[in-house]
Write a protein that holds these residues in place. Structure first.
Motif, PDB file in Angstrom:
ATOM      1  N   GLU A   1       1.177  -1.395   0.243  1.00  0.00           N
ATOM      2  CA  GLU A   1      -0.274   0.189  -0.191  1.00  0.00           C
ATOM      3  C   GLU A   1       1.233   1.171   0.382  1.00  0.00           C
ATOM      4  OE1 GLU A   1      -3.357   2.038  -0.042  1.00  0.00           O
ATOM      5  OE2 GLU A   1      -3.962  -0.038   0.591  1.00  0.00           O
ATOM      6  N   GLU A   2       0.405   1.846  -1.058  1.00  0.00           N
ATOM      7  CA  GLU A   2       1.625   3.014  -1.135  1.00  0.00           C
ATOM      8  C   GLU A   2       0.929   4.598  -0.654  1.00  0.00           C
ATOM      9  OE1 GLU A   2       4.347   4.798  -1.747  1.00  0.00           O
ATOM     10  OE2 GLU A   2       4.929   2.696  -2.149  1.00  0.00           O
ATOM     11  N   ASN A   3       1.417   5.620   0.176  1.00  0.00           N
ATOM     12  CA  ASN A   3       0.845   6.503   0.574  1.00  0.00           C
ATOM     13  C   ASN A   3       1.229   7.942  -0.513  1.00  0.00           C
ATOM     14  OD1 ASN A   3      -0.044   9.472   1.257  1.00  0.00           O
ATOM     15  ND2 ASN A   3       0.779   9.047   3.812  1.00  0.00           N
ATOM     16  N   LEU A   4       0.424   7.886  -1.472  1.00  0.00           N
ATOM     17  CA  LEU A   4       0.111   8.458  -2.667  1.00  0.00           C
ATOM     18  C   LEU A   4       0.916  10.432  -2.123  1.00  0.00           C
ATOM     19  CD1 LEU A   4      -1.811   7.666  -5.252  1.00  0.00           C
ATOM     20  CD2 LEU A   4       0.234   6.945  -4.989  1.00  0.00           C
ATOM     21  N   VAL A   5       0.967  11.010  -1.179  1.00  0.00           N
ATOM     22  CA  VAL A   5       0.746  11.927  -0.566  1.00  0.00           C
ATOM     23  C   VAL A   5       2.640  11.997  -0.444  1.00  0.00           C
ATOM     24  CG1 VAL A   5       0.906  13.851   1.540  1.00  0.00           C
ATOM     25  CG2 VAL A   5      -1.101  12.579   0.581  1.00  0.00           C
ATOM     26  N   ASN A   6       3.142  10.627   0.553  1.00  0.00           N
ATOM     27  CA  ASN A   6       4.097  10.945   1.560  1.00  0.00           C
ATOM     28  C   ASN A   6       4.809   9.400  -0.155  1.00  0.00           C
ATOM     29  OD1 ASN A   6       6.563  10.938   2.708  1.00  0.00           O
ATOM     30  ND2 ASN A   6       5.486  10.090   4.561  1.00  0.00           N
TER      31      ASN A   6
ATOM     32  N   TYR B   1      11.300   2.124  -8.347  1.00  0.00           N
ATOM     33  CA  TYR B   1      10.118   1.421  -9.581  1.00  0.00           C
ATOM     34  C   TYR B   1      10.011   2.690 -10.787  1.00  0.00           C
ATOM     35  CZ  TYR B   1      11.664  -2.926  -7.517  1.00  0.00           C
ATOM     36  OH  TYR B   1      11.884  -4.159  -5.897  1.00  0.00           O
ATOM     37  N   ASN B   2       9.108   3.538 -10.139  1.00  0.00           N
ATOM     38  CA  ASN B   2       8.674   4.278 -10.845  1.00  0.00           C
ATOM     39  C   ASN B   2       9.185   5.732 -10.782  1.00  0.00           C
ATOM     40  OD1 ASN B   2       7.431   5.753 -13.005  1.00  0.00           O
ATOM     41  ND2 ASN B   2       5.404   5.166 -11.707  1.00  0.00           N
ATOM     42  N   PRO B   3      10.311   6.092 -11.187  1.00  0.00           N
ATOM     43  CA  PRO B   3      11.512   7.350 -11.133  1.00  0.00           C
ATOM     44  C   PRO B   3      10.325   8.548 -11.935  1.00  0.00           C
ATOM     45  CG  PRO B   3      12.693   6.187 -11.894  1.00  0.00           C
ATOM     46  CD  PRO B   3      11.032   5.190 -11.390  1.00  0.00           C
ATOM     47  N   ILE B   4      10.471   8.476 -12.925  1.00  0.00           N
ATOM     48  CA  ILE B   4       9.544   9.098 -14.333  1.00  0.00           C
ATOM     49  C   ILE B   4       8.401   9.495 -13.669  1.00  0.00           C
ATOM     50  CG2 ILE B   4       9.398   9.132 -16.874  1.00  0.00           C
ATOM     51  CD1 ILE B   4      10.818   6.498 -16.877  1.00  0.00           C
ATOM     52  N   TYR B   5       7.545   8.889 -13.368  1.00  0.00           N
ATOM     53  CA  TYR B   5       5.328   9.347 -13.112  1.00  0.00           C
ATOM     54  C   TYR B   5       5.595   8.816 -11.436  1.00  0.00           C
ATOM     55  CZ  TYR B   5       5.315   8.468 -18.518  1.00  0.00           C
ATOM     56  OH  TYR B   5       5.179   8.932 -19.349  1.00  0.00           O
TER      57      TYR B   5
ATOM     58  N   PRO C   1      -0.166   1.918 -10.528  1.00  0.00           N
ATOM     59  CA  PRO C   1       0.585   0.665  -9.898  1.00  0.00           C
ATOM     60  C   PRO C   1       1.434   0.398 -10.780  1.00  0.00           C
ATOM     61  CG  PRO C   1      -1.163   0.301 -11.942  1.00  0.00           C
ATOM     62  CD  PRO C   1      -1.068   1.912 -11.565  1.00  0.00           C
ATOM     63  N   VAL C   2       2.643  -0.337  -9.701  1.00  0.00           N
ATOM     64  CA  VAL C   2       3.730  -0.350  -9.811  1.00  0.00           C
ATOM     65  C   VAL C   2       3.858  -1.970  -9.479  1.00  0.00           C
ATOM     66  CG1 VAL C   2       6.562  -0.663 -10.407  1.00  0.00           C
ATOM     67  CG2 VAL C   2       5.297   1.336  -9.515  1.00  0.00           C
ATOM     68  N   PHE C   3       4.044  -2.333 -10.561  1.00  0.00           N
ATOM     69  CA  PHE C   3       3.974  -4.128 -10.671  1.00  0.00           C
ATOM     70  C   PHE C   3       4.856  -4.452 -10.321  1.00  0.00           C
ATOM     71  CE2 PHE C   3       3.864  -8.546 -12.934  1.00  0.00           C
ATOM     72  CZ  PHE C   3       2.713  -9.133 -11.725  1.00  0.00           C
ATOM     73  N   VAL C   4       5.732  -4.846  -9.813  1.00  0.00           N
ATOM     74  CA  VAL C   4       7.461  -5.548  -9.976  1.00  0.00           C
ATOM     75  C   VAL C   4       7.582  -7.277  -9.880  1.00  0.00           C
ATOM     76  CG1 VAL C   4       9.479  -5.579  -8.165  1.00  0.00           C
ATOM     77  CG2 VAL C   4       7.898  -4.230  -8.265  1.00  0.00           C
ATOM     78  N   HIS C   5       7.893  -8.321 -10.980  1.00  0.00           N
ATOM     79  CA  HIS C   5       8.571  -8.869 -11.358  1.00  0.00           C
ATOM     80  C   HIS C   5       9.806 -10.216 -11.082  1.00  0.00           C
ATOM     81  CE1 HIS C   5       7.737 -12.894 -13.908  1.00  0.00           C
ATOM     82  NE2 HIS C   5       7.617 -13.635 -12.681  1.00  0.00           N
TER      83      HIS C   5
ATOM     84  N   ILE D   1       7.213  -2.721 -13.731  1.00  0.00           N
ATOM     85  CA  ILE D   1       6.601  -2.673 -15.854  1.00  0.00           C
ATOM     86  C   ILE D   1       5.678  -1.356 -14.299  1.00  0.00           C
ATOM     87  CG2 ILE D   1       4.772  -3.412 -16.661  1.00  0.00           C
ATOM     88  CD1 ILE D   1       7.383  -5.571 -14.974  1.00  0.00           C
ATOM     89  N   ILE D   2       5.182  -0.215 -15.736  1.00  0.00           N
ATOM     90  CA  ILE D   2       4.045   0.497 -15.140  1.00  0.00           C
ATOM     91  C   ILE D   2       3.352   1.078 -16.229  1.00  0.00           C
ATOM     92  CG2 ILE D   2       5.979   1.951 -13.433  1.00  0.00           C
ATOM     93  CD1 ILE D   2       6.585   3.615 -15.806  1.00  0.00           C
ATOM     94  N   GLU D   3       2.311   1.549 -15.836  1.00  0.00           N
ATOM     95  CA  GLU D   3       1.337   2.000 -16.235  1.00  0.00           C
ATOM     96  C   GLU D   3      -0.230   0.443 -16.799  1.00  0.00           C
ATOM     97  OE1 GLU D   3       0.591   4.605 -17.775  1.00  0.00           O
ATOM     98  OE2 GLU D   3       1.922   5.152 -16.838  1.00  0.00           O
ATOM     99  N   SER D   4      -0.884   0.461 -16.225  1.00  0.00           N
ATOM    100  CA  SER D   4      -1.747  -0.194 -15.680  1.00  0.00           C
ATOM    101  C   SER D   4      -2.591  -1.146 -17.143  1.00  0.00           C
ATOM    102  CB  SER D   4      -3.235   0.067 -15.299  1.00  0.00           C
ATOM    103  OG  SER D   4      -3.890   0.682 -16.281  1.00  0.00           O
TER     104      SER D   4
END
Length: 225
Positions: free
Chosen positions: A37-42, A50-54, A58-62, A67-70
């Motif tokens: 669970e991510e806190n998008l404020v913090n 894992y997602n330095p650009i956007y 979600p970020v899916f990590v395999h 992998i980003i973008e749903s």
């Protein structure tokens, strides 16, 4: 099923339609995974790594590969785990599924959100018109019980926003954007889809989400006065 060698993680936020898409696909495929669970404020260091650009979920990590973008994640999941496919096997049908899923994101998600969370009356009318037009196009495209025929597929999963989130936010703003009178086929589809056991299990609880969007809407109204 995942094997012991595989590490599968999903960085997400409860209440995000884009995260919900991935959760539905993983459940359909019976893939075990760890939800972070991510806190998008913090935002966490993990999310920023894992997602330095956007910097979004979600970020899916395999196996430590993000992998980003749903919609990209859904395709990846379908390619890696072959059981219970969500994309059609026929290349033409597969390209259509990609097209309609992108259409939902480009023409419906943004415009319908703005229909609610825009205070300017003229702007709001424009977004309602855009949403209505796009929903009508999708209504005409729906041929069976689901977009996938008798089983839910890629387009159905992409359209979870229409089935669950649009009715929720239109209640807040007292809009009649998506109703059974306007879009009978799409509305019936939404009821079938929301009652699918896998979908039902993976939807966020409605009440806290309603309260969150209501507070946001009320805040916008107060700021506009």
């Amino acid at each position: 099923m995942t094997t012991n060698q595989e590490e599968v993680k999903l960085l997400g936020a409860t209440g995000s339609p884009f995260v919900c898409r991935v959760q539905i696909a993983l459940k359909l495929k019976e893939i075990e995974y760890k939800f972070v669970e991510e806190n998008l404020v913090n935002k966490s260091e993990l999310l920023l790594k894992y997602n330095p650009i956007y910097k979004k979920v979600p970020v899916f990590v395999h196996n430590d590969k993000p992998i980003i973008e749903s919609l990209v994640i859904l395709e990846y999941i379908d390619e890696i785990w072959k059981q219970n496919p969500i994309l059609p096997s026929d290349p033409y049908q597969r390209s259509l599924a990609r097209f309609w899923s992108k259409f939902i994101d480009d023409k419906i998600v943004l415009a319908s959100s703005k229909s609610v969370f825009t205070i300017d009356e003229k702007e709001r009318e424009k977004h309602i018109e855009e949403s209505t037009e796009a929903l009508q196009i999708l209504e005409n495209e729906l041929k069976g019980k689901f977009f996938g025929g008798e089983e839910i597929n890629f387009v159905d999963i992409a359209a979870v926003f229409i089935a669950f989130w649009i009715p929720l936010v239109q209640d807040i703003a007292d809009l009649q954007l998506f109703t059974d009178e306007k879009f009978p086929k799409l509305y019936n589809w939404s009821q079938e889809f929301l009652n699918h056991p896998v979908v039902k299990q993976n939807l966020p609880p409605r009440d806290p989400l309603f309260a969150f969007f209501k507070a946001r809407y009320d805040g916008l109204l107060a700021a506009s006065k």
